[in-house]
Scaffold this motif. Structure first.
Motif, short mmCIF file in Angstrom:
data_model
loop_
_atom_site.label_atom_id
_atom_site.label_comp_id
_atom_site.label_asym_id
_atom_site.label_seq_id
_atom_site.Cartn_x
_atom_site.Cartn_y
_atom_site.Cartn_z
N LYS A 147 14.32 -2.78 -6.72
CA LYS A 147 13.42 -1.95 -6.11
C LYS A 147 12.86 -0.83 -7.04
N VAL A 148 13.78 -0.74 -8.26
CA VAL A 148 13.57 0.33 -9.08
C VAL A 148 14.09 -0.25 -10.56
N SER B 281 4.84 -2.77 -7.62
CA SER B 281 5.41 -2.23 -6.45
C SER B 281 6.76 -1.63 -6.96
N THR B 282 7.28 -2.01 -7.97
CA THR B 282 8.84 -1.38 -8.51
C THR B 282 8.40 -0.08 -8.92
N VAL B 283 9.42 0.76 -8.63
CA VAL B 283 9.19 2.17 -9.09
C VAL B 283 10.13 2.21 -10.49
N CYS C 236 5.01 5.05 -16.55
CA CYS C 236 5.97 4.86 -15.69
C CYS C 236 5.79 6.14 -14.41
N ASP C 237 6.53 5.95 -13.31
CA ASP C 237 6.48 6.75 -12.20
C ASP C 237 7.04 8.27 -12.42
N ILE D 262 16.86 6.42 -5.27
CA ILE D 262 15.38 5.74 -4.83
C ILE D 262 15.77 4.48 -4.29
N LYS E 139 12.18 -0.17 1.02
CA LYS E 139 11.34 -0.67 -0.05
C LYS E 139 9.88 -0.55 0.30
N LEU F 234 8.51 2.87 -0.35
CA LEU F 234 8.44 3.27 -1.48
C LEU F 234 7.30 2.81 -2.28
N GLN F 235 6.87 1.36 -1.99
CA GLN F 235 5.70 0.95 -2.57
C GLN F 235 4.31 1.60 -1.92
N LYS G 54 3.44 4.79 -3.93
CA LYS G 54 3.09 4.44 -5.05
C LYS G 54 1.55 4.21 -5.01
#
Ligand code: CAA
Length: 262
Positions: free
Chosen positions: A52-53, A99-101, A121-122, A201, A206, A209-210, A213
């Protein structure tokens, strides 16, 4: 499990993947092979449904990434230079819009293309010895891997222009002051803090989170009315997930939720 792609090393910690640019003898400058391996590492990570991250950092104690490789760029013709700009923009867009943080753990110099990698990057956290900047003007060029667009959106056009027009480096505290990095910690604490943030996070559902973003990234490109409608649509979409039902049920039952990431 650690996987070495020579110039890019990846290591998996449950739902968190560490991506380390590994060319310390050149301060992790991004040459074509390193860029290719970074792309491959992201592809492999995206194929793993557990992740996920991602944390991106640089090998060694001096640099996150000191930029695009100047030796590779110096002889380029205009079309070759345009090609590499487009290719790297596309690679960095995969970080921003995927979709990854992504968390940038900036462990030293983040200059030129290195600062642009962090900008994609986020979340950016920096060691107190980090130095950031867009020194391209000192080479007779402009930033070509996204900074002319991402930097003004992040820190405002006036500050972005000052950084790019002077080519001056700023330290981590100054970068935090203008919003270029979220947090500054000591060099010894950097990776611990990056993992702590990543794990917190990664413990979230998931799909939410996506969608966070997506709402932020795509909404920033829209006028406010369309952006609010878009937000409402994505909010509605959450109610198609098992995790929305579980998250709200767990709250009402006064217990911790069991996320299924679906
Ligand atoms: N490209 C290629 N090699 C690089 C590099 C880069 N961006 N940055 C550092 N290196 C290499 C150096 O050439 C040196 O190699 P050798 O040992 O073989 O000579 C090695 O890394 C160590 O660097 P220094 O000896 O220069 O280390 P220092 O501590 O004295 O200085 C520094 C550190 C201030 C970061 C200095 O290396 C520097 O100014 N680097 C260039 C920074 C820069 O201009 N980045 C922007 C590049 S252009 C770009 O990124 C455009 C874009 O938009 C894509």
């Amino acid at each position: 499990m650690e996987t070495s792609h020579e110039r890019v090393i990846t290591e998996k910690f449950d739902a968190v993947t560490l991506i380390k640019i590994n060319r310390p003898q050149s301060l992790n400058a991004l040459d074509p092979l390193t860029l290719q391996q970074l792309g491959a590492a992201i592809t492999a990570m995206e194929a793993d449904p557990q992740t996920k991250v991602a944390i991106i950092t640089g090998a060694g104690s001096k640099a996150f990434v000191a930029g695009g490789d100047i030796g590779v760029m110096q002889p380029l013709d205009p079309l070759g230079a345009r090609r590499i700009a487009v290719d790297v923009q596309q690679l960095l867009n995969r970080i921003e819009y995927g979709s990854t943080v992504f968390i940038a753990a900036i462990n030293g110099y983040a200059l030129g293309g290195g600062c642009e990698l962090a900008l994609a990057c986020d979340i950016r956290i920096a060691a107190d010895n980090a130095q950031l900047g867009q020194p391209e003007v000192n080479l007779g060029i402009i930033p070509g891997w996204g900074a002319t667009q991402r930097l003004p959106r992040l820190v405002g056009s006036s500050m972005a222009k000052q950084l790019m027009l002077t080519g001056e480096r700023i330290n981590a505290a100054q970068a935090a002051q203008i919003g270029l990095v979220n947090e500054v910690v000591t060099a010894a604490e950097l990776m611990g803090r990056a993992h702590e943030l990543a794990q917190s996070i990664a413990a979230k559902p998931k799909i939410a989170l996506q969608l966070i973003k997506e709402a932020v990234n795509n909404g920033l490109e829209m006028d406010m009315n369309r952006a609010f409608a878009y937000e409402a649509d994505l909010f509605g979409l959450c109610f198609a997930t098992a995790d929305q039902k579980e998250g709200m049920r767990a709250f009402l039952e006064k217990r911790q939720p069991n996320w299924r990431d679906e």
